[in-house]
Design a protein around this motif. Structure first.
Motif, PDB file in Angstrom:
ATOM      1  N   GLY A  37     -20.229 -12.636 -15.747  1.00  0.00           N
ATOM      2  CA  GLY A  37     -20.382 -11.544 -16.705  1.00  0.00           C
ATOM      3  C   GLY A  37     -19.574 -10.329 -16.301  1.00  0.00           C
ATOM      4  O   GLY A  37     -18.979  -9.652 -17.150  1.00  0.00           O
ATOM      5  N   MET A  38     -19.535 -10.056 -15.008  1.00  0.00           N
ATOM      6  CA  MET A  38     -18.738  -8.926 -14.510  1.00  0.00           C
ATOM      7  C   MET A  38     -17.258  -9.246 -14.620  1.00  0.00           C
ATOM      8  O   MET A  38     -16.449  -8.419 -15.061  1.00  0.00           O
ATOM      9  N   SER A  39     -16.874 -10.454 -14.241  1.00  0.00           N
ATOM     10  CA  SER A  39     -15.474 -10.847 -14.298  1.00  0.00           C
ATOM     11  C   SER A  39     -14.916 -10.746 -15.712  1.00  0.00           C
ATOM     12  O   SER A  39     -13.783 -10.311 -15.921  1.00  0.00           O
ATOM     13  N   SER A  40     -15.717 -11.114 -16.710  1.00  0.00           N
ATOM     14  CA  SER A  40     -15.245 -11.108 -18.088  1.00  0.00           C
ATOM     15  C   SER A  40     -15.031  -9.707 -18.622  1.00  0.00           C
ATOM     16  O   SER A  40     -14.342  -9.527 -19.637  1.00  0.00           O
ATOM     17  N   ARG A  41     -15.606  -8.715 -17.974  1.00  0.00           N
ATOM     18  CA  ARG A  41     -15.463  -7.337 -18.441  1.00  0.00           C
ATOM     19  C   ARG A  41     -14.316  -6.596 -17.736  1.00  0.00           C
ATOM     20  O   ARG A  41     -14.041  -5.446 -18.060  1.00  0.00           O
ATOM     21  N   ILE A  42     -13.706  -7.231 -16.754  1.00  0.00           N
ATOM     22  CA  ILE A  42     -12.602  -6.609 -16.023  1.00  0.00           C
ATOM     23  C   ILE A  42     -11.281  -7.031 -16.651  1.00  0.00           C
ATOM     24  O   ILE A  42     -10.896  -8.204 -16.604  1.00  0.00           O
ATOM     25  N   ALA A  43     -10.578  -6.075 -17.238  1.00  0.00           N
ATOM     26  CA  ALA A  43      -9.326  -6.386 -17.933  1.00  0.00           C
ATOM     27  C   ALA A  43      -8.126  -6.382 -17.007  1.00  0.00           C
ATOM     28  O   ALA A  43      -7.142  -7.091 -17.245  1.00  0.00           O
ATOM     29  N   HIS A  44      -8.178  -5.578 -15.947  1.00  0.00           N
ATOM     30  CA  HIS A  44      -6.999  -5.382 -15.109  1.00  0.00           C
ATOM     31  C   HIS A  44      -7.356  -5.615 -13.641  1.00  0.00           C
ATOM     32  O   HIS A  44      -8.169  -4.883 -13.067  1.00  0.00           O
ATOM     33  N   HIS A  45      -6.760  -6.635 -13.058  1.00  0.00           N
ATOM     34  CA  HIS A  45      -6.937  -6.934 -11.635  1.00  0.00           C
ATOM     35  C   HIS A  45      -5.647  -6.535 -10.916  1.00  0.00           C
ATOM     36  O   HIS A  45      -4.580  -7.090 -11.185  1.00  0.00           O
ATOM     37  N   ILE A  46      -5.752  -5.572 -10.006  1.00  0.00           N
ATOM     38  CA  ILE A  46      -4.566  -5.056  -9.318  1.00  0.00           C
ATOM     39  C   ILE A  46      -4.738  -5.261  -7.813  1.00  0.00           C
ATOM     40  O   ILE A  46      -5.722  -4.809  -7.219  1.00  0.00           O
ATOM     41  N   ASP A  47      -3.783  -5.969  -7.213  1.00  0.00           N
ATOM     42  CA  ASP A  47      -3.811  -6.227  -5.768  1.00  0.00           C
ATOM     43  C   ASP A  47      -2.966  -5.189  -5.033  1.00  0.00           C
ATOM     44  O   ASP A  47      -1.826  -4.914  -5.421  1.00  0.00           O
ATOM     45  N   PHE A  48      -3.522  -4.629  -3.983  1.00  0.00           N
ATOM     46  CA  PHE A  48      -2.852  -3.624  -3.160  1.00  0.00           C
ATOM     47  C   PHE A  48      -2.391  -4.278  -1.864  1.00  0.00           C
ATOM     48  O   PHE A  48      -3.207  -4.645  -1.018  1.00  0.00           O
ATOM     49  N   PRO A  49      -1.086  -4.451  -1.680  1.00  0.00           N
ATOM     50  CA  PRO A  49      -0.581  -5.124  -0.470  1.00  0.00           C
ATOM     51  C   PRO A  49      -0.687  -4.226   0.762  1.00  0.00           C
ATOM     52  O   PRO A  49      -0.735  -2.993   0.654  1.00  0.00           O
ATOM     53  N   ASP A  50      -0.709  -4.860   1.919  1.00  0.00           N
ATOM     54  CA  ASP A  50      -0.646  -4.107   3.173  1.00  0.00           C
ATOM     55  C   ASP A  50       0.732  -3.466   3.315  1.00  0.00           C
ATOM     56  O   ASP A  50       1.719  -3.946   2.761  1.00  0.00           O
ATOM     57  N   TYR A  51       0.785  -2.389   4.094  1.00  0.00           N
ATOM     58  CA  TYR A  51       2.054  -1.718   4.370  1.00  0.00           C
ATOM     59  C   TYR A  51       2.774  -2.392   5.528  1.00  0.00           C
ATOM     60  O   TYR A  51       2.145  -2.954   6.438  1.00  0.00           O
ATOM     61  N   GLY A  52       4.098  -2.314   5.506  1.00  0.00           N
ATOM     62  CA  GLY A  52       4.902  -2.753   6.636  1.00  0.00           C
ATOM     63  C   GLY A  52       5.092  -1.617   7.628  1.00  0.00           C
ATOM     64  O   GLY A  52       4.711  -0.466   7.357  1.00  0.00           O
ATOM     65  N   VAL A  53       5.702  -1.925   8.772  1.00  0.00           N
ATOM     66  CA  VAL A  53       5.894  -0.921   9.822  1.00  0.00           C
ATOM     67  C   VAL A  53       6.729   0.256   9.309  1.00  0.00           C
ATOM     68  O   VAL A  53       6.383   1.424   9.540  1.00  0.00           O
ATOM     69  N   ALA A  54       7.812  -0.032   8.615  1.00  0.00           N
ATOM     70  CA  ALA A  54       8.681   1.045   8.126  1.00  0.00           C
ATOM     71  C   ALA A  54       7.934   1.950   7.144  1.00  0.00           C
ATOM     72  O   ALA A  54       8.059   3.177   7.189  1.00  0.00           O
ATOM     73  N   GLU A  55       7.138   1.340   6.257  1.00  0.00           N
ATOM     74  CA  GLU A  55       6.374   2.129   5.289  1.00  0.00           C
ATOM     75  C   GLU A  55       5.320   2.984   5.987  1.00  0.00           C
ATOM     76  O   GLU A  55       5.116   4.144   5.630  1.00  0.00           O
ATOM     77  N   LEU A  56       4.668   2.418   7.003  1.00  0.00           N
ATOM     78  CA  LEU A  56       3.671   3.185   7.757  1.00  0.00           C
ATOM     79  C   LEU A  56       4.326   4.342   8.491  1.00  0.00           C
ATOM     80  O   LEU A  56       3.731   5.421   8.623  1.00  0.00           O
ATOM     81  N   GLY A  57       5.547   4.139   8.980  1.00  0.00           N
ATOM     82  CA  GLY A  57       6.282   5.235   9.610  1.00  0.00           C
ATOM     83  C   GLY A  57       6.568   6.352   8.624  1.00  0.00           C
ATOM     84  O   GLY A  57       6.462   7.539   8.954  1.00  0.00           O
ATOM     85  N   GLN A  58       6.916   5.997   7.387  1.00  0.00           N
ATOM     86  CA  GLN A  58       7.136   7.010   6.352  1.00  0.00           C
ATOM     87  C   GLN A  58       5.840   7.737   6.009  1.00  0.00           C
ATOM     88  O   GLN A  58       5.841   8.956   5.793  1.00  0.00           O
ATOM     89  N   ILE A  59       4.739   7.000   5.966  1.00  0.00           N
ATOM     90  CA  ILE A  59       3.440   7.616   5.697  1.00  0.00           C
ATOM     91  C   ILE A  59       3.092   8.612   6.795  1.00  0.00           C
ATOM     92  O   ILE A  59       2.610   9.721   6.527  1.00  0.00           O
ATOM     93  N   ALA A  60       3.343   8.225   8.039  1.00  0.00           N
ATOM     94  CA  ALA A  60       3.090   9.138   9.158  1.00  0.00           C
ATOM     95  C   ALA A  60       3.929  10.398   9.010  1.00  0.00           C
ATOM     96  O   ALA A  60       3.440  11.521   9.255  1.00  0.00           O
TER      97      ALA A  60
END
Length: 305
Positions: A192-215
């Motif tokens: 019932g919950m699954s049927s009400r969710i229209a948008h499933h969005i997956d958030f990938p892990d960051y790579g080392v270079a991206e984490l360096g930019q975040i820092a």
């Protein structure tokens, strides 16, 4: 591809005018600045915004297709930007007129589920009342469902949520968030919950270079910087820390920087000839990072700092 690289409508295009008038281009640009990487997530949010804008233009011409279902699932590991994206999504929905207020109410199981009979319903309804006109963000939503405990009251909260998600979807958007594998199990156990969710969005892990930019962004916000050697050491730190258990992406980066700031302050206090100039006060050096236990433990051994 990030939002800034998306193809722009041609000059004179009526959709370009509508997009500019909506004010959401600024929100999408802000999201792009705030979050490093996450290209698939940004693309999906941009697609949803475009769909809602076109739906609005269609409705103005009498081509009504009914209110779209906007409930969402954000799945991914901690520190991948789920809450930040939820905040921007609430603002986008408000700009486009799909929610009245555009605020975000973030909760967990403890805010919804009571400890005794008759306690869950009023707790859940109070949260829903606060969230009406905006977005309700339920983190670690799978903890609402505990089939192994016959006396658990989470199912009561789920049933109330389902009713409101269906009957008042024009005044409330619900975003469920958590680890992907656990969210998949939760939806499989709650069709019932699954049927009400229209948008499933997956958030990938960051790579080392991206984490360096975040820092780098975090340091800039706090008016700090790495010297050249510290920047190299921090890359080494990230590679080691990512191999340890309980790594939490941007959250772990922030924790590492907070501890580096503590060591930086202690180093300045312990130097009798230290200078209180701008460079000393704002520069984190390699020793401030190398003191972390990450550099003294075997790679697979947990290291929280």
């Amino acid at each position: 591809m990030d939002i800034s690289e998306l193809p722009a409508p041609a000059p004179g295009n009526p959709f370009a005018a509508a997009l500019a008038a909506s004010g959401i281009t600024g929100l999408l640009a802000q999201l792009d600045r705030e979050l490093i990487g996450l290209a698939p997530v940004k693309q999906r949010i941009g697609d949803i915004a475009a769909l809602l804008l076109v739906d609005k233009l269609r409705a103005e011409r009498g081509f009504a297709a009914g209110a779209p279902s906007l409930h969402m699932s954000f799945s991914g590991n901690p520190g991948t930007g789920k809450t930040t994206v939820a905040l921007r999504m609430a603002a986008i929905l408000h700009k486009l007129g799909y929610v009245r207020k555009g605020h975000l109410v973030a909760v967990t199981r403890d805010d919804l589920v009571g400890q005794y009979i008759g306690h869950t319903a009023p707790k859940t309804r109070e949260v829903l009342k606060k969230a009406m006109g905006g977005v309700l963000f339920i983190d670690e939503a799978y903890y609402l469902y505990r089939p192994e405990n016959e006396r658990d009251y989470g199912q009561e909260a789920i049933e109330i949520l389902l009713q409101v998600m269906e009957n008042q979807r024009d005044d409330l958007v619900v975003i469920l968030a958590g680890y992907k594998d656990r969210m998949d199990t939760f939806f499989a156990s709650n069709p019932g919950m699954s049927s009400r969710i229209a948008h499933h969005i997956d958030f990938p892990d960051y790579g080392v270079a991206e984490l360096g930019q975040i820092a780098g962004l975090m340091l800039s916000t706090m008016h700090y910087r790495f010297d050249d050697e510290a920047a190299r050491v921090f890359t080494d730190y990230l590679e080691r820390r990512m191999a340890q258990p309980h790594f939490a992406n941007a959250r772990s980066v922030r924790n590492a920087l907070d501890r580096a700031r503590l060591r930086h302050a202690s180093r300045l206090m312990g130097q009798p000839d230290a200078l209180a100039d701008d460079a000393a006060l704002t520069t984190i050096t390699a020793p401030d990072l190398l003191a972390s236990r990450v550099f003294s433990l075997p790679v697979r051994e947990q290291a929280p700092c």
